[in-house]
Motif scaffolding. Structure first.
Motif, mmCIF file in Angstrom:
data_model
loop_
_atom_site.group_PDB
_atom_site.id
_atom_site.type_symbol
_atom_site.label_atom_id
_atom_site.label_comp_id
_atom_site.label_asym_id
_atom_site.label_seq_id
_atom_site.Cartn_x
_atom_site.Cartn_y
_atom_site.Cartn_z
ATOM 1 N N ILE A 1 -74.518 122.331 83.783
ATOM 2 C CA ILE A 1 -74.842 123.486 82.954
ATOM 3 C C ILE A 1 -73.932 123.448 81.739
ATOM 4 C CG2 ILE A 1 -74.882 126.007 82.842
ATOM 5 C CD1 ILE A 1 -75.017 125.841 86.025
ATOM 6 N N LEU A 2 -74.512 123.516 80.569
ATOM 7 C CA LEU A 2 -73.729 123.540 79.340
ATOM 8 C C LEU A 2 -73.595 124.967 78.850
ATOM 9 C CD1 LEU A 2 -72.290 121.998 77.029
ATOM 10 C CD2 LEU A 2 -74.512 121.945 75.868
ATOM 11 N N VAL A 3 -72.352 125.420 78.688
ATOM 12 C CA VAL A 3 -72.054 126.707 78.057
ATOM 13 C C VAL A 3 -71.531 126.359 76.671
ATOM 14 C CG1 VAL A 3 -70.642 128.794 78.129
ATOM 15 C CG2 VAL A 3 -71.533 127.818 80.262
ATOM 16 N N ALA A 4 -72.303 126.691 75.651
ATOM 17 C CA ALA A 4 -71.985 126.249 74.294
ATOM 18 C C ALA A 4 -71.902 127.426 73.336
ATOM 19 C CB ALA A 4 -73.040 125.251 73.809
ATOM 20 N N GLY A 5 -71.339 127.141 72.178
ATOM 21 C CA GLY A 5 -71.246 128.149 71.131
ATOM 22 C C GLY A 5 -70.107 127.824 70.188
ATOM 23 N N VAL A 6 -70.026 128.611 69.147
ATOM 24 C CA VAL A 6 -69.019 128.424 68.104
ATOM 25 C C VAL A 6 -67.622 128.633 68.690
ATOM 26 C CG1 VAL A 6 -69.107 130.835 67.321
ATOM 27 C CG2 VAL A 6 -68.465 129.050 65.710
ATOM 28 N N TYR A 7 -66.626 128.056 68.042
ATOM 29 C CA TYR A 7 -65.235 128.264 68.423
ATOM 30 C C TYR A 7 -64.944 129.761 68.518
ATOM 31 C CZ TYR A 7 -65.079 123.535 66.450
ATOM 32 O OH TYR A 7 -65.339 122.224 66.158
ATOM 33 N N GLY A 8 -64.305 130.196 69.606
ATOM 34 C CA GLY A 8 -63.891 131.585 69.731
ATOM 35 C C GLY A 8 -64.941 132.564 70.227
ATOM 36 N N VAL A 9 -66.117 132.078 70.582
ATOM 37 C CA VAL A 9 -67.181 132.995 71.023
ATOM 38 C C VAL A 9 -66.967 133.457 72.463
ATOM 39 C CG1 VAL A 9 -68.872 131.311 71.893
ATOM 40 C CG2 VAL A 9 -69.669 133.442 70.834
ATOM 41 N N GLY A 10 -66.179 132.710 73.237
ATOM 42 C CA GLY A 10 -65.911 133.104 74.620
ATOM 43 C C GLY A 10 -66.418 132.134 75.663
ATOM 44 N N LYS A 11 -66.582 130.870 75.297
ATOM 45 C CA LYS A 11 -67.108 129.862 76.224
ATOM 46 C C LYS A 11 -66.258 129.724 77.485
ATOM 47 C CE LYS A 11 -67.004 126.636 73.142
ATOM 48 N NZ LYS A 11 -66.513 127.480 72.043
ATOM 49 N N THR A 12 -64.953 129.610 77.302
ATOM 50 C CA THR A 12 -64.070 129.415 78.452
ATOM 51 C C THR A 12 -64.072 130.653 79.342
ATOM 52 O OG1 THR A 12 -62.730 127.878 77.159
ATOM 53 C CG2 THR A 12 -61.721 128.787 79.154
ATOM 54 N N PHE A 13 -64.039 131.833 78.745
ATOM 55 C CA PHE A 13 -64.070 133.083 79.507
ATOM 56 C C PHE A 13 -65.351 133.172 80.338
ATOM 57 C CE2 PHE A 13 -65.301 137.573 79.828
ATOM 58 C CZ PHE A 13 -64.214 138.071 80.538
ATOM 59 N N ILE A 14 -66.493 132.932 79.708
ATOM 60 C CA ILE A 14 -67.787 133.008 80.405
ATOM 61 C C ILE A 14 -67.887 131.906 81.464
ATOM 62 C CG2 ILE A 14 -70.303 132.740 80.114
ATOM 63 C CD1 ILE A 14 -69.248 135.482 79.164
ATOM 64 N N VAL B 1 -69.907 137.807 64.052
ATOM 65 C CA VAL B 1 -68.894 136.913 63.477
ATOM 66 C C VAL B 1 -67.548 137.599 63.284
ATOM 67 C CG1 VAL B 1 -70.478 135.253 62.428
ATOM 68 C CG2 VAL B 1 -69.760 137.255 61.125
ATOM 69 N N ILE B 2 -67.542 138.896 63.046
ATOM 70 C CA ILE B 2 -66.279 139.632 62.896
ATOM 71 C C ILE B 2 -65.519 139.614 64.227
ATOM 72 C CG2 ILE B 2 -65.212 141.868 62.378
ATOM 73 C CD1 ILE B 2 -66.477 140.518 59.927
ATOM 74 N N LYS B 3 -66.225 139.813 65.330
ATOM 75 C CA LYS B 3 -65.586 139.774 66.656
ATOM 76 C C LYS B 3 -65.060 138.375 66.956
ATOM 77 C CE LYS B 3 -68.063 143.609 68.622
ATOM 78 N NZ LYS B 3 -69.017 144.114 69.577
ATOM 79 N N ILE B 4 -65.822 137.357 66.593
ATOM 80 C CA ILE B 4 -65.377 135.984 66.812
ATOM 81 C C ILE B 4 -64.126 135.709 65.983
ATOM 82 C CG2 ILE B 4 -65.972 133.546 66.483
ATOM 83 C CD1 ILE B 4 -68.931 134.399 67.045
ATOM 84 N N GLU B 5 -64.141 136.151 64.738
ATOM 85 C CA GLU B 5 -62.991 135.939 63.859
ATOM 86 C C GLU B 5 -61.744 136.627 64.421
ATOM 87 O OE1 GLU B 5 -60.542 136.757 60.094
ATOM 88 O OE2 GLU B 5 -61.683 138.260 61.187
ATOM 89 N N GLU B 6 -61.911 137.820 64.975
ATOM 90 C CA GLU B 6 -60.796 138.537 65.594
ATOM 91 C C GLU B 6 -60.255 137.771 66.806
ATOM 92 O OE1 GLU B 6 -62.482 142.380 66.462
ATOM 93 O OE2 GLU B 6 -62.311 143.045 64.372
ATOM 94 N N ARG B 7 -61.166 137.227 67.625
ATOM 95 C CA ARG B 7 -60.734 136.445 68.789
ATOM 96 C C ARG B 7 -59.957 135.201 68.361
ATOM 97 N NH1 ARG B 7 -66.282 136.608 70.611
ATOM 98 N NH2 ARG B 7 -66.543 138.587 71.653
ATOM 99 N N LEU B 8 -60.460 134.519 67.345
ATOM 100 C CA LEU B 8 -59.784 133.318 66.851
ATOM 101 C C LEU B 8 -58.402 133.640 66.299
ATOM 102 C CD1 LEU B 8 -62.800 131.519 65.164
ATOM 103 C CD2 LEU B 8 -61.492 130.668 67.126
ATOM 104 N N LEU B 9 -58.301 134.741 65.585
ATOM 105 C CA LEU B 9 -57.012 135.165 65.033
ATOM 106 C C LEU B 9 -56.033 135.459 66.166
ATOM 107 C CD1 LEU B 9 -55.319 135.854 62.539
ATOM 108 C CD2 LEU B 9 -56.268 138.167 62.633
ATOM 109 N N TYR B 10 -56.502 136.149 67.179
ATOM 110 C CA TYR B 10 -55.662 136.477 68.328
ATOM 111 C C TYR B 10 -55.272 135.211 69.100
ATOM 112 C CZ TYR B 10 -54.183 138.416 72.797
ATOM 113 O OH TYR B 10 -53.475 138.710 73.935
ATOM 114 N N ARG B 11 -56.240 134.351 69.353
ATOM 115 C CA ARG B 11 -56.014 133.148 70.159
ATOM 116 C C ARG B 11 -55.167 132.109 69.442
ATOM 117 N NH1 ARG B 11 -60.965 129.260 71.250
ATOM 118 N NH2 ARG B 11 -60.247 128.422 69.273
ATOM 119 N N ASP B 12 -55.516 131.830 68.168
ATOM 120 C CA ASP B 12 -54.880 130.730 67.449
ATOM 121 C C ASP B 12 -53.818 131.183 66.443
ATOM 122 O OD1 ASP B 12 -56.683 129.201 68.867
ATOM 123 O OD2 ASP B 12 -58.030 128.869 67.170
#
Length: 167
Positions: free
Chosen positions: A3-16, A106-117
């Motif tokens: 099963i491939l769980v895919a998506g843009v960086y920071g969307v939550g792939k690892t969490f899901i 995209v705003i939520k993704i950007e916030e996750r990336l800022l927090y993570r990286d």
């Protein structure tokens, strides 16, 4: 079943992927783990070589586990800072049986990336990558006849995701 769980960086792939792993007791791996290549800036010099390493790793893991979750991408940022799609044949070689494409605002993704990286990311770039991920996911799904679930990370339930996998 891979099963491939895919998506843009920071969307939550690892969490899901971890949620699925814990719910269904299916081993989960990130593509980066399987490639054994740590890329701090998400820029990859030789995408084709890395995908070949990924395929070999998945084939080896499938000797032990019949079902696995792969947390990965349909496109990556190459060393020239360009979006590069991953060829359909890679997903065929990975023996992907179901695709879960994650997407979010995209705003939520950007916030996750800022927090993570700890680094601000260009919202337009996130948007472009997310769009390209969706286009390539659709193409791979259609060409290889693989069921595809477009999953909105903040608006859909984990139950919808699990139901897609078990059916």
């Amino acid at each position: 079943m891979n099963i491939l769980v895919a998506g843009v960086y920071g969307v939550g792939k690892t969490f899901i992927s971890e949620l699925i792993k814990n719910t269904l007791q299916i081993p989960a791996f990130t593509a980066s783990q399987l490639i054994k290549h740590s890329v701090k800036n998400k820029s990859i010099k030789d995408i084709r070589k890395n995908q070949s390493e990924l395929i070999n790793a998945v084939l080896e893991i499938n000797k032990k586990y019949r079902n696995i979750i792969i947390d990965g991408h349909f496109c990556l940022i190459n060393s020239k800072k360009e979006i590069e799609v991953i060829d359909v044949d890679v997903f065929q070689a990975l023996n992907i049986k179901k695709i879960i494409l994650l997407y979010d605002d995209v705003i939520k993704i950007e916030e996750r990336l800022l927090y993570r990286d700890g680094t601000a990311f260009n919202i337009e770039l996130i948007e472009k990558i997310q769009k390209k991920e969706a286009e390539q996911a659709q193409l791979v799904s259609k060409e290889l006849g693989i069921p595809l679930l477009n999953y909105h990370v903040t608006n859909q339930t984990i139950e919808e995701l699990i139901q897609f996998i078990v059916i």
